[in-house]
Write a protein that holds these residues in place. Structure first.
Motif, PDB file in Angstrom:
ATOM      1  N   GLN A 122       0.825  -1.203   0.000  1.00  0.00           N
ATOM      2  CA  GLN A 122       0.000   0.000   0.000  1.00  0.00           C
ATOM      3  C   GLN A 122       0.866   1.262   0.000  1.00  0.00           C
ATOM      4  O   GLN A 122       0.595   2.213  -0.740  1.00  0.00           O
ATOM      5  CB  GLN A 122      -0.934  -0.008   1.216  1.00  0.00           C
ATOM      6  CG  GLN A 122      -2.017  -1.076   1.135  1.00  0.00           C
ATOM      7  CD  GLN A 122      -2.805  -1.196   2.432  1.00  0.00           C
ATOM      8  OE1 GLN A 122      -2.380  -0.722   3.476  1.00  0.00           O
ATOM      9  NE2 GLN A 122      -3.955  -1.837   2.363  1.00  0.00           N
ATOM     10  N   ILE A 123       1.926   1.248   0.831  1.00  0.00           N
ATOM     11  CA  ILE A 123       2.827   2.403   0.877  1.00  0.00           C
ATOM     12  C   ILE A 123       3.541   2.569  -0.457  1.00  0.00           C
ATOM     13  O   ILE A 123       3.702   3.681  -0.964  1.00  0.00           O
ATOM     14  CB  ILE A 123       3.849   2.239   2.021  1.00  0.00           C
ATOM     15  CG1 ILE A 123       3.127   2.293   3.376  1.00  0.00           C
ATOM     16  CG2 ILE A 123       4.931   3.314   1.949  1.00  0.00           C
ATOM     17  CD1 ILE A 123       4.029   1.976   4.555  1.00  0.00           C
ATOM     18  N   ASN A 124       3.959   1.442  -1.029  1.00  0.00           N
ATOM     19  CA  ASN A 124       4.649   1.483  -2.310  1.00  0.00           C
ATOM     20  C   ASN A 124       3.754   2.069  -3.406  1.00  0.00           C
ATOM     21  O   ASN A 124       4.202   2.841  -4.254  1.00  0.00           O
ATOM     22  CB  ASN A 124       5.103   0.071  -2.687  1.00  0.00           C
ATOM     23  CG  ASN A 124       6.064   0.070  -3.863  1.00  0.00           C
ATOM     24  OD1 ASN A 124       6.959   0.909  -3.933  1.00  0.00           O
ATOM     25  ND2 ASN A 124       5.902  -0.875  -4.761  1.00  0.00           N
ATOM     26  N   ARG A 342      10.268  -1.629  -2.875  1.00  0.00           N
ATOM     27  CA  ARG A 342       9.933  -1.769  -4.301  1.00  0.00           C
ATOM     28  C   ARG A 342       9.214  -3.082  -4.593  1.00  0.00           C
ATOM     29  O   ARG A 342       8.301  -3.132  -5.417  1.00  0.00           O
ATOM     30  CB  ARG A 342      11.206  -1.654  -5.133  1.00  0.00           C
ATOM     31  CG  ARG A 342      11.023  -1.888  -6.623  1.00  0.00           C
ATOM     32  CD  ARG A 342      12.183  -1.319  -7.417  1.00  0.00           C
ATOM     33  NE  ARG A 342      13.460  -1.765  -6.915  1.00  0.00           N
ATOM     34  CZ  ARG A 342      14.034  -2.934  -7.235  1.00  0.00           C
ATOM     35  NH1 ARG A 342      13.397  -3.765  -8.037  1.00  0.00           N
ATOM     36  NH2 ARG A 342      15.213  -3.255  -6.761  1.00  0.00           N
ATOM     37  N   LEU A 343       9.633  -4.151  -3.906  1.00  0.00           N
ATOM     38  CA  LEU A 343       9.049  -5.473  -4.167  1.00  0.00           C
ATOM     39  C   LEU A 343       7.821  -5.762  -3.313  1.00  0.00           C
ATOM     40  O   LEU A 343       7.143  -6.774  -3.513  1.00  0.00           O
ATOM     41  CB  LEU A 343      10.100  -6.566  -3.919  1.00  0.00           C
ATOM     42  CG  LEU A 343      11.350  -6.526  -4.816  1.00  0.00           C
ATOM     43  CD1 LEU A 343      12.298  -7.654  -4.457  1.00  0.00           C
ATOM     44  CD2 LEU A 343      10.972  -6.594  -6.281  1.00  0.00           C
ATOM     45  N   GLY A 344       7.547  -4.881  -2.328  1.00  0.00           N
ATOM     46  CA  GLY A 344       6.377  -5.094  -1.479  1.00  0.00           C
ATOM     47  C   GLY A 344       6.552  -6.267  -0.542  1.00  0.00           C
ATOM     48  O   GLY A 344       5.617  -7.025  -0.295  1.00  0.00           O
ATOM     49  N   LYS A 345       7.768  -6.438   0.024  1.00  0.00           N
ATOM     50  CA  LYS A 345       8.044  -7.535   0.941  1.00  0.00           C
ATOM     51  C   LYS A 345       8.711  -6.988   2.196  1.00  0.00           C
ATOM     52  O   LYS A 345       9.235  -5.873   2.206  1.00  0.00           O
ATOM     53  CB  LYS A 345       8.955  -8.581   0.292  1.00  0.00           C
ATOM     54  CG  LYS A 345       8.336  -9.301  -0.893  1.00  0.00           C
ATOM     55  CD  LYS A 345       9.258 -10.378  -1.438  1.00  0.00           C
ATOM     56  CE  LYS A 345       9.386 -11.556  -0.493  1.00  0.00           C
ATOM     57  NZ  LYS A 345      10.180 -12.663  -1.068  1.00  0.00           N
ATOM     58  N   TYR A 346       8.683  -7.794   3.264  1.00  0.00           N
ATOM     59  CA  TYR A 346       9.409  -7.452   4.489  1.00  0.00           C
ATOM     60  C   TYR A 346      10.351  -8.601   4.809  1.00  0.00           C
ATOM     61  O   TYR A 346       9.914  -9.729   5.035  1.00  0.00           O
ATOM     62  CB  TYR A 346       8.439  -7.236   5.656  1.00  0.00           C
ATOM     63  CG  TYR A 346       9.143  -6.889   6.946  1.00  0.00           C
ATOM     64  CD1 TYR A 346       9.535  -5.585   7.203  1.00  0.00           C
ATOM     65  CD2 TYR A 346       9.444  -7.875   7.888  1.00  0.00           C
ATOM     66  CE1 TYR A 346      10.200  -5.259   8.373  1.00  0.00           C
ATOM     67  CE2 TYR A 346      10.111  -7.562   9.057  1.00  0.00           C
ATOM     68  CZ  TYR A 346      10.479  -6.242   9.301  1.00  0.00           C
ATOM     69  OH  TYR A 346      11.147  -5.917  10.459  1.00  0.00           O
TER      70      TYR A 346
END
Length: 452
Positions: A122-124, A342-346
Motif C-alpha cells: 500500500q505504501i509502495n 519496491r518489491l512489497g516484501k518485508y
C-alpha cells in the motif's frame, strides 16, 4: 432529577488505551514476571488473561526476547518473532528509572508477515502515485543528494568532503573509481548542492554511444544535416544542459577525435551543430567519470593530455567496497529497505548472514551488493529471513587456497617468532632463547627444523 455523567478516571482511560492501541501488549517487571497483558495478546496466544499474570514471560510467550532486553537495557524495534509456527513483528522497550532497568514492555505490531507485506504494498503504491505527480517537474533533474551516499568510513568521508567542496565552485570535476562504486551518485549530489541545482542535469555515457553518433548526441544537428535527420533538427546534450551540469560518464572511452572537439567546447564555451555554420554559446559545468586510469592513458597517448588537465581541476576518488567493509553495516539495511519497498516484501538479514556479506571482497562493489540482496529477497522463504543459502555461491564459498593447513600455519608462526627474537637480541642465541622462554638447545633444534 438531573443525572450526573459517569466519572472517567485515569486508570480506566489508560486500560482502554492499552487494550486498543496495539495488536497486543505485555509488561514485565525486573525479574521478567508478567504484571500486565492485554486481552488482544491473550486472544492471539489462545490463553486466559488471569492465568498468566504473575508467571515468568518465558513460560507464557514463545521465543520472547524480553529477558534479553531487561539484561541489555536496549530497545528492539520491529523484530521478527516466531509464535505458534508463524512469524509476527514486535518491538520491545526497556523501562528505565534513575538509570536502572525496572521492567520492559513488549508490543505486537503485526500478528503475521502477510499483514506487513500488505502495508508495504500500500505504501509502495502511494509512493508511485507521488512520483507520478513529481515527474512533470523532475525532467532532467538530479535524483540523488549527499544523504543517499551511505557509509561512515574514513575513505568515503574524505571523498564526500571533497565533493561538498566541489559544490561551492563551477570548476570541472573528474570522479574516478571502479565500476559500481557510486560515481554517478556523487555527480548527482554535487549538482544538487551547487548553484546550478535548479538548472538541468544531463547525463551521457560515452561508452554506450557509437563513435559515429557521439558528435550529434553532444552537439545536436540542423534539419537536413544528413540523411535521416529529424525535421527541425535536434538539440545536443550541451544545448540541453545550458546553465546546468553535463555528466559525461565513462569519459575514458571517448574517441580521440571527439576528445579534440570536446576540448574546443570547454575552451571556447560554444558549440557548433552538425550542418550549422553558426556557433552557439553555452554555459555548462562538466562532471566526468571513469573507471580507467587516465594518467596512464595520457602517457600512452590514448587520452589527450590537454583535455585531461582541462577536466581534472577537482579530482575525487570513490573508494571500492573492499576498502571500506565497515560501511556494509550501513549499506545493507539501506539497500534492503529500498528493495523491500519496491518489491512489497518485508525481509530481515540476521547477524550470521551479515558476517558472510562482510567477509566477501565485492569486486562489483555497491552495485553487486545491491543485486545480491535483491536476489536474496526474492529467494527468501515465507519466514522472511535471509539465510546464507539465499546468497550466490561466489559470495558464500571459501576457496581452498584461502585456508592453509594447520601444520604449515604453525610452522610459519614459529619461524616468525624465532626471527623476531633473534632480531631483538642482536643475533645472540642465549638472549633469544630467554625471550622465547625455551632452552638454548631447544632453540637450536627449532632453528635447524626451520632452516635458519
Amino acid at each position: 432529577m438531573k443525572k450526573t455523567s459517569p466519572h472517567l478516571d485515569d486508570s480506566f482511560i489508560l486500560n482502554k488505551l492499552l487494550e486498543s492501541a496495539y495488536d497486543g501488549i505485555v509488561v514485565v517487571n525486573q525479574q521478567g514476571i508478567i504484571t500486565y497483558i492485554s486481552k488482544a495478546y491473550t486472544d492471539f496466544l489462545g490463553i486466559d488473561k488471569e492465568s498468566v499474570i504473575g508467571k515468568h514471560v518465558e513460560d507464557v510467550i514463545e521465543n520472547t526476547r524480553l529477558p534479553a532486553v531487561l539484561k541489555s537495557g536496549k530497545t528492539e524495534k520491529a523484530r521478527l518473532q516466531l509464535i505458534n509456527g508463524d512469524y509476527m513483528v514486535a518491538s520491545r522497550i526497556p523501562l528505565i528509572k534513575d538509570g536502572v532497568v525496572i521492567g520492559a514492555i513488549g508490543k505486537v505490531l503485526f500478528r503475521n508477515i502477510e499483514d506487513l507485506n500488505l502495508l508495504y504494498k500500500q505504501i509502495n503504491q502511494l509512493q508511485k502515485q507521488v512520483d507520478h505527480y513529481k515527474k512533470a517537474g523532475g525532467v532532467n533533474q538530479a535524483k540523488y543528494s549527499f544523504r543517499h551516499i551511505i557509509g561512515k568510513s574514513e575513505k568515503l568521508s574524505d571523498a564526500r568532503t571533497m565533493a561538498e567542496k566541489a559544490c561551492m565552485t563551477d570548476s570541472s570535476v573528474i570522479l574516478t573509481g571502479e565500476s559500481g562504486t557510486g560515481k554517478e551518485l556523487f555527480a548527482h549530489a554535487i549538482h544538487q548542492e551547487s548553484a546550478r541545482s535548479l538548472k538541468p542535469f544531463i547525463k551521457l555515457n560515452c561508452a554506450a554511444i557509437p563513435a559515429e553518433l557521439l558528435e550529434s548526441e553532444l552537439f545536436g544537428y540542423e534539419e537536413g544535416a544528413f540523411t535521416g535527420a529529424k525535421k527541425g533538427g535536434k538539440p545536443g546534450k550541451f544545448e540541453t544542459a545550458d546553465s546546468g551540469t553535463l555528466f559525461l560518464d565513462e569519459i575514458g572511452d571517448m574517441p580521440q577525435g571527439m576528445q579534440a572537439k570536446l576540448l574546443r567546447v570547454l575552451q571556447e564555451k560554444e558549440i557548433e551543430k552538425i550542418g550549422s555554420q553558426h556557433p552557439v554559446k553555452v554555459d555548462v559545468r562538466i562532471i566526468a567519470a571513469t573507471n580507467r586510469n587516465l594518467v596512464e592513458m595520457v602517457e600512452k597517448g590514448i587520452f589527450r593530455a590537454d583535455l585531461y588537465y582541462r577536466l581534472n581541476v577537482i579530482s575525487i576518488r570513490i573508494p571500492p567496497l573492499r576498502e571500506r567493509p565497515a560501511d556494509i553495516d550501513f549499506l545493507v539495511p539501506h539497500l534492503l529497505d529500498k528493495i523491500c519497498s519496491r518489491l512489497g516484501k518485508y525481509v530481515e538479514i540476521p547477524p550470521g548472514t551479515m558476517r558472510v556479506l562482510k567477509s566477501y571482497s565485492w569486486p562489483g562493489n555497491v552495485r553487486q551488493l545491491e543485486n545480491v540482496i535483491e536476489r536474496a529477497v526474492n529467494l527468501a522463504e515465507r519466514e522472511a529471513v535471509i539465510v546464507p543459502e539465499d546468497l550466490p555461491e561466489t559470495v558464500t564459498e571459501i576457496h581452498d587456497s584461502q585456508v592453509k593447513p594447520l601444520r604449515e600455519t604453525l610452522e610459519m608462526a614459529e619461524k616468525n617468532a624465532i626471527l623476531t627474537a633473534l632480531n631483538l637480541s642482536g643475533g645472540k642465541k642465549a638472549k633469544a632463547a630467554r625471550l622465547l622462554k625455551i632452552s638454548r638447545s631447544n632453540l637450536y633444534e627449532r632453528m635447524n627444523k626451520s632452516n635458519l
